[in-house]
Design an enzyme around this catalytic site. Sequence first.
Site, PDB file in Angstrom:
ATOM      1  N   GLU A 113      -0.179 -18.072  -8.244  1.00  8.67           N
ATOM      2  CA  GLU A 113       0.598 -17.028  -9.146  1.00  8.67           C
ATOM      3  C   GLU A 113       2.290 -17.083  -9.079  1.00  8.67           C
ATOM      4  OE1 GLU A 113      -0.768 -13.065  -8.923  1.00  8.67           O
ATOM      5  OE2 GLU A 113      -2.640 -13.608 -10.146  1.00  8.67           O
TER       6      GLU A 113
ATOM      7  N   ASN B 272     -12.933  -1.953  -4.458  1.00  8.94           N
ATOM      8  CA  ASN B 272     -12.657  -1.852  -5.731  1.00  8.94           C
ATOM      9  C   ASN B 272     -13.953  -2.614  -6.678  1.00  8.94           C
ATOM     10  OD1 ASN B 272     -11.909  -2.696  -8.096  1.00  8.94           O
ATOM     11  ND2 ASN B 272     -10.628  -4.544  -7.203  1.00  8.94           N
TER      12      ASN B 272
ATOM     13  N   TYR C 289       0.813  -1.232   0.008  1.00  7.48           N
ATOM     14  CA  TYR C 289       0.054  -0.072   0.047  1.00  7.48           C
ATOM     15  C   TYR C 289       0.830   1.396  -0.024  1.00  7.48           C
ATOM     16  CZ  TYR C 289      -3.548  -3.437   1.116  1.00  7.48           C
ATOM     17  OH  TYR C 289      -4.249  -4.406   1.305  1.00  7.48           O
TER      18      TYR C 289
ATOM     19  N   CYS D  61      -6.189  -6.717  -6.850  1.00 11.83           N
ATOM     20  CA  CYS D  61      -6.140  -6.170  -5.326  1.00 11.83           C
ATOM     21  C   CYS D  61      -5.422  -7.321  -4.634  1.00 11.83           C
ATOM     22  CB  CYS D  61      -7.348  -5.741  -4.906  1.00 11.83           C
ATOM     23  SG  CYS D  61      -8.867  -6.777  -5.323  1.00 11.83           S
ATOM     24  N   HIS D  62      -5.591  -8.339  -4.998  1.00 17.02           N
ATOM     25  CA  HIS D  62      -4.859  -9.519  -4.114  1.00 17.02           C
ATOM     26  C   HIS D  62      -3.353  -9.581  -4.118  1.00 17.02           C
ATOM     27  CE1 HIS D  62      -5.233 -11.342  -8.192  1.00 17.02           C
ATOM     28  NE2 HIS D  62      -4.211 -12.032  -7.790  1.00 17.02           N
TER      29      HIS D  62
END
Length: 100
Positions: free
Chosen positions: A80, A45, A23, A53-54
């Site tokens: 990922e 969001n 952030y 956003c993850h």
Amino acid sequence: MQTFYERVWGLMKRIPCGRVTTYKELAKALGSKAYRAVGNACHNNPHAPVVPCHRVVNSNGCIGGFASGTKKKIRMLRQEGVQVQNGKIVGFEKVLFKFR
DNA sequence: TATTTGACCAAGA
DNA sequence: ATCTTGGCCAAAT
């Protein structure tokens, strides 16, 4: 004129797979210190899949929060290629993406 | 316009 | 290591 939130979402879209950001870094990239406003942008969001956003975590390497459950966020990150253990990023510095 | 509320951060005790 | 405190900012109420 875009709102601050839209700028945040725009930046988050450029986070590559297998990487995360904080952030704080997002706020800094916008030339501001609005860490909290960035968090609010994620919580509100409205662009669910387009904005990853993850891939946004706390500056200390912890996962932070997630509206759909932290567990889910961790699962997506692992998928990922981001290793997560005990709610923290493994090799945080290595996968951290900065908006140079 | 003023106050409250966060998916936050850093420094102190 | 945990808890508290103060700061920080945009949006919602």
